[in-house]
Design an enzyme around this catalytic site. Structure first.
Site, mmCIF file in Angstrom:
data_model
loop_
_atom_site.group_PDB
_atom_site.id
_atom_site.type_symbol
_atom_site.label_atom_id
_atom_site.label_comp_id
_atom_site.label_asym_id
_atom_site.label_seq_id
_atom_site.Cartn_x
_atom_site.Cartn_y
_atom_site.Cartn_z
ATOM 1 N N VAL A 56 0.167 1.258 14.183
ATOM 2 C CA VAL A 56 0.087 -0.159 14.338
ATOM 3 C C VAL A 56 1.381 -0.806 13.227
ATOM 4 C CG1 VAL A 56 -2.190 -0.189 14.927
ATOM 5 C CG2 VAL A 56 -1.455 -0.596 12.595
ATOM 6 N N TYR A 147 -4.290 -3.352 -1.882
ATOM 7 C CA TYR A 147 -4.921 -3.354 -1.038
ATOM 8 C C TYR A 147 -5.806 -4.668 -0.829
ATOM 9 C CZ TYR A 147 -9.311 -2.361 1.602
ATOM 10 O OH TYR A 147 -10.464 -2.374 2.644
#
Length: 257
Positions: A56, A147
């Site tokens: 992606v 993250y």
């Protein structure tokens, strides 16, 4: 018809299953081709499932995937940007390559996928996008500089998308899961970590994949037709707990009737 990225396992697979169980067709995208095709076959839905190997973070691959979905199904009603990666290291040990790897999938991916799917959605009269963020995007936590930052940025991207795409009949919202009972969590969370999470979360447990999938499904449904630009934390009360010291929680529990 729903597009789910990162659909080979865990939350993504659970979301794909949720849509299929309710009669929808699903396109499953994932970078791990063997696991993806095995997962798609295990669903046993034949022509209602399209499995596409796709990174992606690569615009060309996403454009090709969306073109294949359009040819097969002719429409896209829901997009769930679930694909994500995590590298948990101290800030000083997180390399720039680590940083870019995490942001490329977790932030660039939803940006690229949403842009690619919007024209097909608009042609069909609109739709819904759900970005899978994280509780780590709402509150800082140790070892998650890349993250947590990627998920916080994804939450703001959700709002940006909602403001602009809402005028085109496309709602965009985010789900921020807390710790969830996935195979990966079972492998990497030690008993000590699990106990700490149980102490910190008011419901005292991890979430279930099915619970996250149902939350996503709601946001994609007509029942959430006036919900746009929101972040729904499916976290057992983890974010609401704030400091949430276990000793104070125990004291509260002992003093209550």
């Amino acid at each position: 018809m729903a597009v789910v990225t990162g659909a080979a396992r865990g939350i993504g697979l659970g979301i794909a299953r949720w849509f299929l169980e309710r009669g929808h067709r699903v396109a499953m995208l994932d970078i791990d081709a063997p696991t993806l095709h095995s997962a798609a076959a295990s669903l046993g839905e034949g022509g209602r499932v399209l499995a596409i190997h796709c990174d992606v973070s690569k615009p060309g691959q996403v454009e090709a995937a969306v073109a294949a979905i359009d040819r097969s199904f002719g429409r896209i009603d829901a997009l769930v940007n679930n694909a994500g990666v995590a590298i948990f290291r101290p800030l000083g040990e997180t390399t720039f390559d680590d940083w870019r790897t995490v942001l490329a999938t977790n932030l660039d991916g939803p940006f690229i996928c949403t842009q690619a799917c919007v024209p097909v959605m608009r042609r069909g009269g609109g739709g819904a996008v759900v970005n899978i963020a994280s509780i780590s995007g709402l509150r800082a936590s140790t070892l998650r500089v890349a993250y947590g930052t990627s998920k916080a940025a994804l939450i703001h991207l959700t709002k940006q998308q909602a403001v602009e795409l809402g005028t085109k009949g496309i709602r965009v919202n985010a789900v921020a899961p807390g710790p969830v009972e996935t195979e990966m969590a079972k492998q990497v969370h030690t008993p000590e970590i699990r106990a700490d999470y149980h102490d910190a979360i008011p419901l005292g447990r991890y979430g279930l994949v099915e619970e996250i999938a149902a939350t996503v499904g709601f946001l994609c449904s007509a029942d959430a037709g006036y919900v746009n630009g929101q972040v729904l934390a499916a976290d057992g009360g983890f974010d609401a707990a704030g400091v949430g010291l276990p000793a104070l929680r125990k004291q509260s529990g002992s003093d209550s009737n």
